[in-house]
Write an enzyme that holds these catalytic residues in place. Structure first.
Site, mmCIF file in Angstrom:
data_model
loop_
_atom_site.group_PDB
_atom_site.id
_atom_site.type_symbol
_atom_site.label_atom_id
_atom_site.label_comp_id
_atom_site.label_asym_id
_atom_site.label_seq_id
_atom_site.Cartn_x
_atom_site.Cartn_y
_atom_site.Cartn_z
ATOM 1 N N ARG A 165 0.821 -1.227 0.000
ATOM 2 C CA ARG A 165 0.000 0.000 0.000
ATOM 3 C C ARG A 165 0.856 1.279 0.000
ATOM 4 O O ARG A 165 0.505 2.279 0.623
ATOM 5 C CB ARG A 165 -0.922 0.049 1.225
ATOM 6 N N SER A 237 -10.834 -0.757 3.571
ATOM 7 C CA SER A 237 -10.006 -0.897 4.779
ATOM 8 C C SER A 237 -9.598 0.482 5.269
ATOM 9 O O SER A 237 -8.990 1.239 4.520
ATOM 10 C CB SER A 237 -8.724 -1.658 4.472
ATOM 11 N N GLU A 333 -4.909 3.667 6.618
ATOM 12 C CA GLU A 333 -4.620 3.519 5.186
ATOM 13 C C GLU A 333 -5.260 4.675 4.420
ATOM 14 O O GLU A 333 -4.758 5.127 3.396
ATOM 15 C CB GLU A 333 -5.196 2.181 4.696
HETATM 16 N N1 EPU Z 1 -10.659 -10.915 10.377
HETATM 17 C C1 EPU Z 1 -11.293 -10.966 11.601
HETATM 18 N N2 EPU Z 1 -12.254 -10.024 11.877
HETATM 19 C C2 EPU Z 1 -12.613 -9.077 10.981
HETATM 20 C C3 EPU Z 1 -11.958 -9.025 9.728
HETATM 21 C C4 EPU Z 1 -10.976 -9.953 9.448
HETATM 22 O O1 EPU Z 1 -11.024 -11.825 12.425
HETATM 23 O O2 EPU Z 1 -13.486 -8.276 11.290
HETATM 24 C C5 EPU Z 1 -9.661 -11.937 10.060
HETATM 25 C C6 EPU Z 1 -10.242 -12.894 8.998
HETATM 26 O O3 EPU Z 1 -10.929 -13.938 9.581
HETATM 27 C C7 EPU Z 1 -8.987 -13.361 8.294
HETATM 28 C C8 EPU Z 1 -8.047 -12.178 8.387
HETATM 29 O O4 EPU Z 1 -8.542 -11.349 9.432
HETATM 30 O O5 EPU Z 1 -8.416 -14.442 8.970
HETATM 31 C C9 EPU Z 1 -7.930 -11.416 7.080
HETATM 32 O O6 EPU Z 1 -9.207 -10.939 6.673
HETATM 33 P P1 EPU Z 1 -9.545 -10.589 5.147
HETATM 34 O O7 EPU Z 1 -9.263 -11.738 4.261
HETATM 35 O O8 EPU Z 1 -10.908 -10.005 5.117
HETATM 36 O O9 EPU Z 1 -8.473 -9.523 4.732
HETATM 37 P P2 EPU Z 1 -7.874 -8.233 5.483
HETATM 38 O O10 EPU Z 1 -6.452 -8.503 5.808
HETATM 39 O O11 EPU Z 1 -8.766 -7.824 6.587
HETATM 40 C C10 EPU Z 1 -6.948 -7.182 3.301
HETATM 41 C C11 EPU Z 1 -6.996 -5.862 2.553
HETATM 42 C C12 EPU Z 1 -8.328 -5.696 1.823
HETATM 43 C C13 EPU Z 1 -8.458 -6.851 0.859
HETATM 44 C C14 EPU Z 1 -8.395 -8.173 1.641
HETATM 45 C C15 EPU Z 1 -8.400 -9.378 0.744
HETATM 46 C C16 EPU Z 1 -5.575 -4.385 3.837
HETATM 47 C C17 EPU Z 1 -5.520 -3.213 4.756
HETATM 48 N N3 EPU Z 1 -6.791 -4.789 3.493
HETATM 49 O O12 EPU Z 1 -7.943 -7.155 4.318
HETATM 50 O O13 EPU Z 1 -8.261 -4.501 1.095
HETATM 51 O O14 EPU Z 1 -9.672 -6.787 0.138
HETATM 52 O O15 EPU Z 1 -7.156 -8.233 2.387
HETATM 53 O O16 EPU Z 1 -7.163 -9.507 0.135
HETATM 54 O O17 EPU Z 1 -4.536 -4.893 3.439
HETATM 55 C C18 EPU Z 1 -8.827 -2.176 1.033
HETATM 56 O O18 EPU Z 1 -7.623 -1.935 0.966
HETATM 57 O O19 EPU Z 1 -9.695 -1.264 1.014
HETATM 58 C C19 EPU Z 1 -9.271 -3.556 1.149
HETATM 59 C C20 EPU Z 1 -10.549 -3.868 1.318
#
Ligand code: EPU
Length: 337
Positions: A165, A237, A333
Site C-alpha cells: 500500500r 479498509s 490507510e
Molecule cells: N478478520 C477478523 N475479523 C474481521 C476481519 C478480518 O477476524 O473483522 C480476520 C479474517 O478472519 C482473516 C483475516 O482477518 O483471517 C484477514 O481478513 P480478510 O481476508 O478479510 O483480509 P484483510 O487482511 O482484513 C486485506 C486488505 C483488503 C483486501 C483483503 C483481501 C488491507 C488493509 N486490506 O484485508 O483490502 O480486500 O485483504 O485480500 O490490506 C482495502 O484496501 O480497502 C481492502 C478492502
C-alpha cells in the site's frame, strides 16, 4: 475539455459521502490541458490534492485549495506478443472496468483485484491490493506530469518503489506529480493465483476455473464482506495490516493463541487488523453517526450524515484501544485531509 469550478461540493466525490466544499475543483481530460493549466493559471499555484473517485479519503473540513480530478480516458494496446499484452489506460478510467475488460479478453493478472473501487490513476500511488495480488505485479509504466516543471515523466516499475500500500508517489514524490496514464502488462497465458484460502473455497461453487470465474468468486467474497459505498459510506479498509517482528508475534501468541498473522519475511509478520479490532469488541459497533462494519471490522462506515471529524475521532479511538490491548500501532490507510 477541462473545467474549473469555484466553491464546489465534494459530497459526490468521496465514497464516505462527507459534505465539504473545495475552494476550487478542476477536471481535465488530456495531458495538454493539465500542462497548460499548471503553466498559465495562477489558481493552479495554491494548495492542491489529486482526487480520483475519492474512495480512500476523509475530508475533516472544507478544503481551502484546489482539488484536481483527472478524467483522462482511453485504453490502448501498445504491444502484443503470443505471451503478453501491454495496455495503456487513462488515469480517469474506472479501475474495475479495466479489470472486467481484461477478464473478458482472458488477459491474466488483474482478476484478483476485481471490484476495488477507484480509478486507474490511483492504482500505482496506493499500490492497491487484494487476495494475494498487488497493482505492482502488473504495472509496467506510469506516465505523470511534474506539477512544478510540467515535464512529462515515465516511471518504470522499479522506479516506483512499490511496497505494501505504498509507493514513491506517497513518499519522496508526494504532491509532486499527477498521474495521467498507467501501462499494465497482462499475460495471454494466465496462471491463476488462488492461494488465498477463501478463493479456493468459493471456486468450488463453479464447475470451471478460469480468469472469469476467479473474478466472479472474488466479487462474491467482496460483496459478502465489504459494504457497497453507494448504499453506506465507507472507504474500504480504514487501517493497514501492521508489519511487526516475529518475536513480538510469538509473545502475543502466548496470550492470544488465535492471533491471525502471515509471514512476510524471515523476521517480520503481517497481522490482520480486522482480527485485532474484533478482539477489542469493536466489530459491527455503532457510535452514533459512524461505526465499524458488521462483517469486516477494518472498515469504518458512515450511517448517514457523519462529518469527517466523526470518522477521524472514531479511527483515533480504535487505534488507541488496539494499542492498549496489544501494544501494536495500526496506521490509517485512508488519507485524512
Ligand atoms: N478478520 C477478523 N475479523 C474481521 C476481519 C478480518 O477476524 O473483522 C480476520 C479474517 O478472519 C482473516 C483475516 O482477518 O483471517 C484477514 O481478513 P480478510 O481476508 O478479510 O483480509 P484483510 O487482511 O482484513 C486485506 C486488505 C483488503 C483486501 C483483503 C483481501 C488491507 C488493509 N486490506 O484485508 O483490502 O480486500 O485483504 O485480500 O490490506 C482495502 O484496501 O480497502 C481492502 C478492502
Amino acid at each position: 475539455m477541462d473545467k474549473l469550478f469555484e466553491n464546489y461540493s465534494l459530497k459526490n466525490h468521496n465514497t464516505f459521502g462527507i459534505d465539504v466544499n473545495a475552494r476550487y475543483y478542476y477536471e481535465f481530460s488530456a495531458t495538454e490541458e493539465i500542462v497548460f493549466f499548471l503553466r498559465e493559471n495562477p489558481v493552479s499555484k495554491i494548495k492542491k490534492i489529486i482526487l480520483g473517485l475519492g474512495s480512500n479519503i476523509v475530508f475533516t473540513k472544507d478544503f481551502d485549495g484546489i482539488v484536481i480530478h483527472p478524467k483522462v480516458r482511453g485504453l490502448q494496446v501498445v504491444e502484443e506478443t503470443t505471451e503478453h499484452v501491454l495496455l495503456k489506460i487513462g488515469a480517469g478510467e474506472i479501475w474495475d472496468n479495466f479489470v472486467n475488460y481484461c477478464c473478458k479478453k482472458n488477459y491474466g493478472g488483474a482478476e484478483n483485484l476485481s471490484l476495488i473501487p477507484g480509478m486507474i490513476g490511483a492504482s500505482p500511488v496506493q499500490n492497491i491490493g487484494a487476495y494475494g495480488v498487488e497493482a505492482k505485479d502488473i504495472i509496467e509504466e506510469v506516465e505523470a506530469v511534474n506539477i512544478e516543471t510540467q515535464e512529462i515523466k515515465k516511471f518504470r516499475n522499479q522506479d516506483c518503489k512499490f511496497e505494501y500500500r505504498n509507493s514513491i508517489f506517497k513518499n519522496e514524490l508526494k504532491g509532486k506529480y499527477i498521474v495521467t496514464y498507467v501501462t499494465y502488462k497482462l499475460s495471454k497465458k494466465p496462471v491463476l493465483n488462488i492461494c488465498y484460502g477463501k478463493i479456493k473455497d468459493e471456486l468450488k461453487k463453479f464447475n470451471k476455473k478460469d480468469i472469469s470465474t476467479v473474478r466472479e468468486a472474488i466479487i462474491n467474497i467482496r460483496n459478502r464482506k465489504l459494504p457497497d459505498p453507494e448504499k453506506i459510506g465507507n472507504a474500504g479498509s480504514f487501517f493497514k495490516n501492521p508489519i511487526i517482528d516475529c518475536k513480538k508475534t510469538q509473545e502475543l501468541r502466548k496470550e492470544f493463541p488465535n492471533i491471525v498473522s502471515y509471514k512476510v519475511s524471515e523476521t517480520k509478520d503481517k497481522i490482520a487488523t480486522g482480527w485485532l479490532i474484533e478482539q477489542c469488541g469493536l466489530k459491527g459497533k455503532n457510535f452514533g453517526k459512524v461505526g465499524t462494519y458488521k462483517d469486516q471490522a477494518l472498515v469504518i462506515v458512515n450511517y448517514g450524515d457523519a462529518t469527517g471529524k466523526d470518522v477521524f475521532n472514531l479511527a483515533k479511538d480504535i487505534q488507541q484501544t488496539v494499542y492498549d490491548k496489544f501494544g501494536i500501532i495500526i496506521d490509517m490507510e485512508v488519507n485524512i485531509v
